[in-house]
Design a protein around this motif. Structure first.
Motif, PDB file in Angstrom:
ATOM      1  N   GLU A  93      -0.652 -22.106  20.666  1.00  0.00           N
ATOM      2  CA  GLU A  93      -1.174 -21.431  19.634  1.00  0.00           C
ATOM      3  C   GLU A  93      -1.850 -19.906  20.301  1.00  0.00           C
ATOM      4  OE1 GLU A  93      -2.596 -24.263  16.019  1.00  0.00           O
ATOM      5  OE2 GLU A  93      -4.150 -23.812  17.561  1.00  0.00           O
ATOM      6  N   ARG A  94      -1.186 -18.944  19.655  1.00  0.00           N
ATOM      7  CA  ARG A  94      -1.666 -17.701  20.279  1.00  0.00           C
ATOM      8  C   ARG A  94      -3.083 -17.457  20.497  1.00  0.00           C
ATOM      9  NH1 ARG A  94      -0.252 -12.086  17.181  1.00  0.00           N
ATOM     10  NH2 ARG A  94      -2.231 -12.795  16.329  1.00  0.00           N
ATOM     11  N   ASP A  95      -3.624 -17.309  19.496  1.00  0.00           N
ATOM     12  CA  ASP A  95      -4.963 -16.958  19.294  1.00  0.00           C
ATOM     13  C   ASP A  95      -6.158 -18.027  19.720  1.00  0.00           C
ATOM     14  OD1 ASP A  95      -4.168 -14.654  18.366  1.00  0.00           O
ATOM     15  OD2 ASP A  95      -4.938 -14.881  16.200  1.00  0.00           O
ATOM     16  N   THR A  96      -5.987 -19.292  19.558  1.00  0.00           N
ATOM     17  CA  THR A  96      -6.736 -20.374  20.112  1.00  0.00           C
ATOM     18  C   THR A  96      -6.559 -20.694  21.539  1.00  0.00           C
ATOM     19  OG1 THR A  96      -5.305 -22.403  19.303  1.00  0.00           O
ATOM     20  CG2 THR A  96      -6.819 -21.304  17.837  1.00  0.00           C
ATOM     21  N   ALA A  97      -5.007 -20.634  22.161  1.00  0.00           N
ATOM     22  CA  ALA A  97      -4.831 -20.845  23.418  1.00  0.00           C
ATOM     23  C   ALA A  97      -4.804 -22.419  23.590  1.00  0.00           C
ATOM     24  CB  ALA A  97      -5.591 -20.406  24.625  1.00  0.00           C
ATOM     25  N   THR A 125      -5.925 -10.422  21.786  1.00  0.00           N
ATOM     26  CA  THR A 125      -6.087  -9.181  21.082  1.00  0.00           C
ATOM     27  C   THR A 125      -5.067  -8.622  20.494  1.00  0.00           C
ATOM     28  OG1 THR A 125      -5.565  -8.173  23.403  1.00  0.00           O
ATOM     29  CG2 THR A 125      -7.987  -8.570  22.803  1.00  0.00           C
ATOM     30  N   ALA A 126      -4.860  -8.563  19.148  1.00  0.00           N
ATOM     31  CA  ALA A 126      -3.860  -8.109  18.426  1.00  0.00           C
ATOM     32  C   ALA A 126      -2.666  -9.039  18.632  1.00  0.00           C
ATOM     33  CB  ALA A 126      -3.342  -6.552  18.736  1.00  0.00           C
ATOM     34  N   GLU A 127      -1.632  -8.572  19.578  1.00  0.00           N
ATOM     35  CA  GLU A 127      -0.304  -9.271  19.895  1.00  0.00           C
ATOM     36  C   GLU A 127      -0.451 -10.240  21.102  1.00  0.00           C
ATOM     37  OE1 GLU A 127       2.706  -6.714  19.814  1.00  0.00           O
ATOM     38  OE2 GLU A 127       2.326  -5.856  17.967  1.00  0.00           O
ATOM     39  N   ALA A 128      -1.507 -10.004  21.674  1.00  0.00           N
ATOM     40  CA  ALA A 128      -1.510 -10.827  23.048  1.00  0.00           C
ATOM     41  C   ALA A 128      -2.344 -11.966  22.838  1.00  0.00           C
ATOM     42  CB  ALA A 128      -2.351 -10.031  23.772  1.00  0.00           C
ATOM     43  N   GLY A 129      -2.121 -13.003  23.584  1.00  0.00           N
ATOM     44  CA  GLY A 129      -2.786 -14.348  23.780  1.00  0.00           C
ATOM     45  C   GLY A 129      -2.003 -15.384  24.527  1.00  0.00           C
ATOM     46  N   LEU A 130      -1.853 -16.617  24.074  1.00  0.00           N
ATOM     47  CA  LEU A 130      -1.210 -17.780  24.721  1.00  0.00           C
ATOM     48  C   LEU A 130       0.105 -17.450  23.928  1.00  0.00           C
ATOM     49  CD1 LEU A 130      -0.583 -20.141  26.799  1.00  0.00           C
ATOM     50  CD2 LEU A 130      -1.458 -21.535  24.862  1.00  0.00           C
ATOM     51  N   LEU A 131       1.230 -17.230  24.654  1.00  0.00           N
ATOM     52  CA  LEU A 131       2.726 -16.801  24.000  1.00  0.00           C
ATOM     53  C   LEU A 131       3.501 -18.031  24.537  1.00  0.00           C
ATOM     54  CD1 LEU A 131       2.650 -12.978  24.686  1.00  0.00           C
ATOM     55  CD2 LEU A 131       1.623 -14.225  22.679  1.00  0.00           C
ATOM     56  N   GLY A 132       4.604 -17.750  25.399  1.00  0.00           N
ATOM     57  CA  GLY A 132       5.579 -18.740  25.328  1.00  0.00           C
ATOM     58  C   GLY A 132       5.299 -19.782  26.303  1.00  0.00           C
ATOM     59  N   VAL A 145       5.031 -27.960  33.030  1.00  0.00           N
ATOM     60  CA  VAL A 145       5.357 -27.124  31.782  1.00  0.00           C
ATOM     61  C   VAL A 145       4.805 -25.684  32.470  1.00  0.00           C
ATOM     62  CG1 VAL A 145       5.502 -28.631  29.968  1.00  0.00           C
ATOM     63  CG2 VAL A 145       3.292 -27.736  30.741  1.00  0.00           C
ATOM     64  N   PHE A 146       5.339 -24.605  31.810  1.00  0.00           N
ATOM     65  CA  PHE A 146       5.148 -23.131  32.205  1.00  0.00           C
ATOM     66  C   PHE A 146       4.793 -22.646  30.852  1.00  0.00           C
ATOM     67  CE2 PHE A 146       7.951 -24.790  35.252  1.00  0.00           C
ATOM     68  CZ  PHE A 146       7.608 -24.263  36.365  1.00  0.00           C
ATOM     69  N   PHE A 147       3.869 -21.537  31.241  1.00  0.00           N
ATOM     70  CA  PHE A 147       3.228 -20.540  30.033  1.00  0.00           C
ATOM     71  C   PHE A 147       3.254 -19.277  30.192  1.00  0.00           C
ATOM     72  CE2 PHE A 147       1.184 -25.016  29.944  1.00  0.00           C
ATOM     73  CZ  PHE A 147       1.281 -25.315  28.647  1.00  0.00           C
ATOM     74  N   TYR A 148       3.506 -18.271  29.362  1.00  0.00           N
ATOM     75  CA  TYR A 148       3.071 -16.914  29.284  1.00  0.00           C
ATOM     76  C   TYR A 148       1.856 -16.603  28.705  1.00  0.00           C
ATOM     77  CZ  TYR A 148       4.083 -12.063  29.437  1.00  0.00           C
ATOM     78  OH  TYR A 148       4.264 -10.460  29.641  1.00  0.00           O
ATOM     79  N   THR A 149       0.835 -16.236  29.639  1.00  0.00           N
ATOM     80  CA  THR A 149      -0.632 -16.048  29.096  1.00  0.00           C
ATOM     81  C   THR A 149      -0.938 -14.359  29.230  1.00  0.00           C
ATOM     82  OG1 THR A 149      -1.788 -16.398  31.290  1.00  0.00           O
ATOM     83  CG2 THR A 149      -1.040 -18.241  29.919  1.00  0.00           C
ATOM     84  N   CYS A 150      -1.934 -14.170  28.489  1.00  0.00           N
ATOM     85  CA  CYS A 150      -2.530 -12.505  28.453  1.00  0.00           C
ATOM     86  C   CYS A 150      -3.974 -12.860  28.677  1.00  0.00           C
ATOM     87  CB  CYS A 150      -2.172 -11.972  27.184  1.00  0.00           C
ATOM     88  SG  CYS A 150      -0.769 -11.981  26.455  1.00  0.00           S
ATOM     89  N   GLY A 180      -1.453  -5.428  27.474  1.00  0.00           N
ATOM     90  CA  GLY A 180      -1.842  -4.363  26.409  1.00  0.00           C
ATOM     91  C   GLY A 180      -2.157  -5.044  24.979  1.00  0.00           C
ATOM     92  N   GLU A 181      -2.718  -4.562  24.195  1.00  0.00           N
ATOM     93  CA  GLU A 181      -3.019  -5.198  22.843  1.00  0.00           C
ATOM     94  C   GLU A 181      -1.563  -5.417  22.095  1.00  0.00           C
ATOM     95  OE1 GLU A 181      -6.042  -3.116  20.721  1.00  0.00           O
ATOM     96  OE2 GLU A 181      -7.376  -3.660  21.935  1.00  0.00           O
ATOM     97  N   ILE A 182      -0.500  -4.696  22.344  1.00  0.00           N
ATOM     98  CA  ILE A 182       0.467  -4.613  21.710  1.00  0.00           C
ATOM     99  C   ILE A 182       1.907  -4.805  22.719  1.00  0.00           C
ATOM    100  CG2 ILE A 182      -0.097  -3.524  19.646  1.00  0.00           C
ATOM    101  CD1 ILE A 182       1.443  -1.140  20.780  1.00  0.00           C
ATOM    102  N   HIS A 183       3.043  -5.034  22.417  1.00  0.00           N
ATOM    103  CA  HIS A 183       4.192  -5.091  23.275  1.00  0.00           C
ATOM    104  C   HIS A 183       4.088  -5.984  24.543  1.00  0.00           C
ATOM    105  CE1 HIS A 183       5.169  -1.302  20.952  1.00  0.00           C
ATOM    106  NE2 HIS A 183       5.141  -2.411  20.284  1.00  0.00           N
ATOM    107  N   ASP A 184       3.567  -7.337  24.497  1.00  0.00           N
ATOM    108  CA  ASP A 184       3.429  -8.269  25.596  1.00  0.00           C
ATOM    109  C   ASP A 184       4.576  -8.967  25.919  1.00  0.00           C
ATOM    110  OD1 ASP A 184       0.582  -7.818  26.580  1.00  0.00           O
ATOM    111  OD2 ASP A 184       0.409  -7.763  24.549  1.00  0.00           O
ATOM    112  N   GLY A 185       5.722  -8.832  25.116  1.00  0.00           N
ATOM    113  CA  GLY A 185       6.632  -9.481  25.477  1.00  0.00           C
ATOM    114  C   GLY A 185       6.432 -11.189  25.234  1.00  0.00           C
TER     115      GLY A 185
END
Length: 387
Positions: A93-97, A125-132, A145-150, A180-185
């Motif tokens: 989940e992106r925003d709750t991590a 923040t915006a598009e950032a957070g816990l992603l892939g 397991v591997f994660f992409y984090t902001c 960044g707040e946007i475009h974090d892949g």
């Protein structure tokens, strides 16, 4: 209630300027470029093949994909999804991590959802957070397991063990990715070669995509330990460059790597990725035929796509569309991608992620609670699609 959508009508028209965002919806699919021109590179050394390969050859009439079950409801911006050997999905989940374990649905009912833990130091923040998220190819032995984090200062690839449905200590694998707040892949996946591929965005700072030594606006290829892979084109972790923001990567059955990429004003892209090539951002957007830059295979106006997740199943690429609120099915033959068709347009809102499940179905996540959608009472959901 099951939803079944007819394929969207495909028309070839000139692109019109549209605002860059990841919200909204349009009803017409617009494709630029011809099948013969798409994917040609201005780089003389690049070649392509139009011969079919494996299940890349498709029947003249294909079944219409349909949603056959719901795996989970009530999620908070589900972003990354991969499958464990036991058939359950691991979901971020992106925003709750939070890291969730989702069981397949049974007898028409959603599966169980177990919270395995929370990844620390995530700053949404915006598009950032816990992603892939990506499950180790050797999970049965290493439980990793591997994660992409902001985080507050940078984006990272991290790893943790998963034992008894609990997430262990989180450790960094690759640091120093600009944020960044946007475009974090943020999409990560293990390739057929066993290496970990990482998509990054240029964080809204376009010049970073032109800096080949910077991690932003790139596809990175690393070992599970976070090191550069022998044979990487620049003797660094950089695999390809000149990208704006990518949230989808997938390999076809011939081992070709594909990536979906957000455009700005005119052209979202589907790219065939080859090591060392320059995909042109921000010098070019969409088709250009300028020497030195690699053309996309297909493009869409952002209103019709804003593409995120990407999967390969049954000879097709399946591409999730946020702003377009649909799932695209794209024919793959050799190194050519053609004939995109859109399904479920507007039925479920914004579509973030699509992944091939162990049983051959697709799991598709909505993204209506991300601040840019119109959430319904069950959002966000994970839907099971029979392709």
């Amino acid at each position: 209630m099951l939803h079944r959508a007819l394929p969207a009508l495909l028309v070839t028209v000139a692109l019109t300027a549209t605002a860059c965002s990841q919200g909204g919806n349009e009803s017409v699919v617009e494709i630029t470029g011809s099948a013969s021109a798409a994917g040609e590179s201005a780089t003389p050394s690049e070649s392509s093949s139009s011969s079919p390969s494996g299940t890349g050859t498709t029947a003249a009439v294909s079944p219409t994909p349909q949603v056959v079950a719901t795996a989970a409801t009530g999620l908070d911006v589900p972003w990354g999804l991969d499958f464990l050997p036991d058939g359950r999905a691991i979901v971020t989940e992106r925003d709750t991590a939070k890291v969730l374990l989702v069981s397949p649905p049974v007898d028409g009912q959603p599966g169980d959802v177990v919270e395995a833990g929370t990844v620390p130091k995530v700053v949404p923040t915006a598009e950032a957070g816990l992603l892939g998220v990506a499950v180790s190819p050797h999970f049965a032995k290493d439980r990793t397991v591997f994660f992409y984090t902001c985080t507050a200062k940078e984006n990272q690839v991290v790893k943790a063990t998963l034992r008894n449905d609990e997430l262990g200590k989180v450790e960094p694998v690759l640091t120093g990715i600009p944020n960044g707040e946007i475009h974090d892949g943020g999409r990560i996946a293990f390739g057929p070669d066993g290496d970990l591929y990482v998509t990054t965005g240029e964080t809204g700072d376009e010049k970073l995509a032109r800096d080949r030594d910077n991690y932003a606006g790139k596809i990175l290829r690393i070992t599970p330990e976070g090191k550069k892979v022998a044979g990487n084109p620049f003797d660094t972790v950089v695999y390809s460059w000149g990208h704006r923001n990518m949230e989808g990567i997938a390999w076809d059955d011939s081992g070709n790597l594909w990536a979906s990429e957000f455009g700005k004003d005119t052209a979202d892209e589907l790219n065939l990725i080859q090591p060392g090539l320059d995909y042109g951002w921000p010098v070019v957007e969409g088709m250009s035929h300028q020497r030195g830059y690699t053309n996309p295979q297909l493009t869409w106006p952002p209103d019709d796509a804003s593409p995120s997740g990407l999967a390969f199943d049954g000879g097709y690429l399946w591409m999730a569309a946020l702003q377009g609120e649909r799932l695209y099915r794209i024919t793959v033959q050799g190194k050519k991608a053609t004939d995109p068709e859109g399904f479920f347009e507007g039925d479920y809102g914004r579509i973030r992620t699509v992944v091939t499940a162990p049983d051959g179905n697709l799991w598709m996540t909505t993204s209506n609670t991300d601040g840019r959608g119109d959430p319904g009472p069950d959002d966000d959901q994970i839907l099971v699609v029979e392709p």
